[in-house]
Design a protein around this motif. Structure first.
Motif, PDB file in Angstrom:
ATOM      1  N   THR A 135      -0.621   7.828   1.383  1.00 55.18           N
ATOM      2  CA  THR A 135       0.322   8.924   1.661  1.00 55.18           C
ATOM      3  C   THR A 135       1.672   8.450   1.462  1.00 55.18           C
ATOM      4  O   THR A 135       1.835   7.030   1.234  1.00 55.18           O
ATOM      5  N   PRO A 137       5.603   8.550   3.292  1.00 55.14           N
ATOM      6  CA  PRO A 137       5.910   8.539   4.906  1.00 55.14           C
ATOM      7  C   PRO A 137       6.079  10.473   5.364  1.00 55.14           C
ATOM      8  O   PRO A 137       5.644  10.159   6.462  1.00 55.14           O
ATOM      9  N   ASP A 163       7.827   4.459  -0.708  1.00 56.56           N
ATOM     10  CA  ASP A 163       7.223   3.786   0.418  1.00 56.56           C
ATOM     11  C   ASP A 163       5.674   4.214   0.649  1.00 56.56           C
ATOM     12  O   ASP A 163       5.447   5.286   0.616  1.00 56.56           O
ATOM     13  N   GLN A 165       1.807   4.446   2.238  1.00 60.65           N
ATOM     14  CA  GLN A 165       1.340   4.193   3.385  1.00 60.65           C
ATOM     15  C   GLN A 165      -0.224   4.031   3.163  1.00 60.65           C
ATOM     16  O   GLN A 165      -0.822   5.204   2.450  1.00 60.65           O
ATOM     17  N   ARG A 167      -3.595   5.255   5.356  1.00 63.84           N
ATOM     18  CA  ARG A 167      -3.898   5.958   6.892  1.00 63.84           C
ATOM     19  C   ARG A 167      -5.373   6.156   6.872  1.00 63.84           C
ATOM     20  O   ARG A 167      -5.971   6.344   5.835  1.00 63.84           O
ATOM     21  N   ASN A 172      -3.724  10.495  11.101  1.00 71.53           N
ATOM     22  CA  ASN A 172      -2.400  10.086  11.003  1.00 71.53           C
ATOM     23  C   ASN A 172      -2.337   8.588  11.216  1.00 71.53           C
ATOM     24  O   ASN A 172      -0.678   8.118  11.352  1.00 71.53           O
ATOM     25  N   ILE A 174      -1.517   5.233  10.518  1.00 73.18           N
ATOM     26  CA  ILE A 174      -1.195   4.298   9.644  1.00 73.18           C
ATOM     27  C   ILE A 174      -1.783   2.890   9.871  1.00 73.18           C
ATOM     28  O   ILE A 174      -1.355   2.393  10.904  1.00 73.18           O
ATOM     29  N   SER A 177       1.439  -0.223   5.747  1.00 73.69           N
ATOM     30  CA  SER A 177       2.607   0.224   5.017  1.00 73.69           C
ATOM     31  C   SER A 177       3.160  -0.677   4.141  1.00 73.69           C
ATOM     32  O   SER A 177       3.199  -1.756   4.214  1.00 73.69           O
ATOM     33  N   PRO A 179       6.245  -0.837   1.821  1.00 80.43           N
ATOM     34  CA  PRO A 179       7.515  -0.213   1.629  1.00 80.43           C
ATOM     35  C   PRO A 179       8.304  -0.792   0.053  1.00 80.43           C
ATOM     36  O   PRO A 179       7.593  -2.077  -0.544  1.00 80.43           O
TER      37      PRO A 179
END
Length: 217
Positions: A135, A137, A163, A165, A167, A172, A174, A177, A179
């Protein structure tokens, strides 16, 4: 990385004269460095975790791949045959934990694209990580419910810095991550998820260029 069909080459595996390309990725979290033999020819030396070799051209056909702990040539941890079709590009990933280590073939199909296009897909190679959604952010899903050893289809995305992610699928939560991922125009990317969730080495991604960005087959 030397040509796997240098002399001597086991002729029983040579069935075509059309060039293809392969490279090797070491993605087994607890396996040592390995030497890769193609048709019993040493082709890549001391490939360590997270390392990609260079692409090597070879004719399409059936090949025997062996992986030995670096510096040895007995008791391979992998000994298997793979078929490489003519005019194809593959990343051959060493996957799984050492106890169940294996090869996972990631084909890099040709894509008709404009110079301004950017393509991206996911290869889930983390052996203890469940299904994931990839996903942004804001919750936008780029890829849904990607399972271990799955390689998704490519999607077209605007060039830019993202950025990303990971999950747990359908939640939801996470777990990773990534970035400042710079996805440039004209490039084709596979995002390889490697490592261990809540383990060592940790979960992370590798984002090399796919060979189909610049190789002609």
């Amino acid at each position: 990385m030397n040509s796997p069909c240098g002399s001597p080459c086991n002729k029983q595996y040579r069935v075509s004269h059309t060039n293809s390309y392969i490279r090797v990725l070491h993605a087994s979290p607890n396996a040592p460095g390995v030497d890769i033999y193609v048709n019993n020819v040493l082709t890549a030396r001391d490939v360590t975790y997270k390392e990609f070799t260079q692409y090597v051209p070879l004719v399409g056909g059936l090949y025997n791949i062996k992986a030995y702990p670096t510096g040895t040539s007995v008791n391979p941890v992998i000994d298997t045959n793979i078929n490489i079709p003519p005019s194809s590009i593959f990343t051959i990933a060493v996957t799984g934990m050492l106890a169940d280590i294996a090869l996972t073939l990631v084909q890099e199909p040709p894509i008709k694209r404009n110079p301004s296009d950017t393509h991206i897909r996911i290869a889930h190679l983390s052996p203890n990580t469940p299904h994931v959604d990839i996903t942004l952010p804001n919750g936008t899903k780029l890829f849904s419910d990607v399972e271990y050893k799955e390689v998704t289809d490519y999607i077209l995305i605007r060039p830019g810095v993202y950025d990303l992610q990971a999950r747990l699928a359908g939640t939801n939560n996470i777990i990773l991550s990534v970035p400042n991922t710079n996805l440039r125009s004209g490039n084709i990317y596979t995002v390889y998820i490697v490592g261990l969730q809540n383990g060592n080495p940790p979960l992370q991604v590798l984002i090399p260029l796919d060979g189909s960005t610049y190789l002609n087959v």
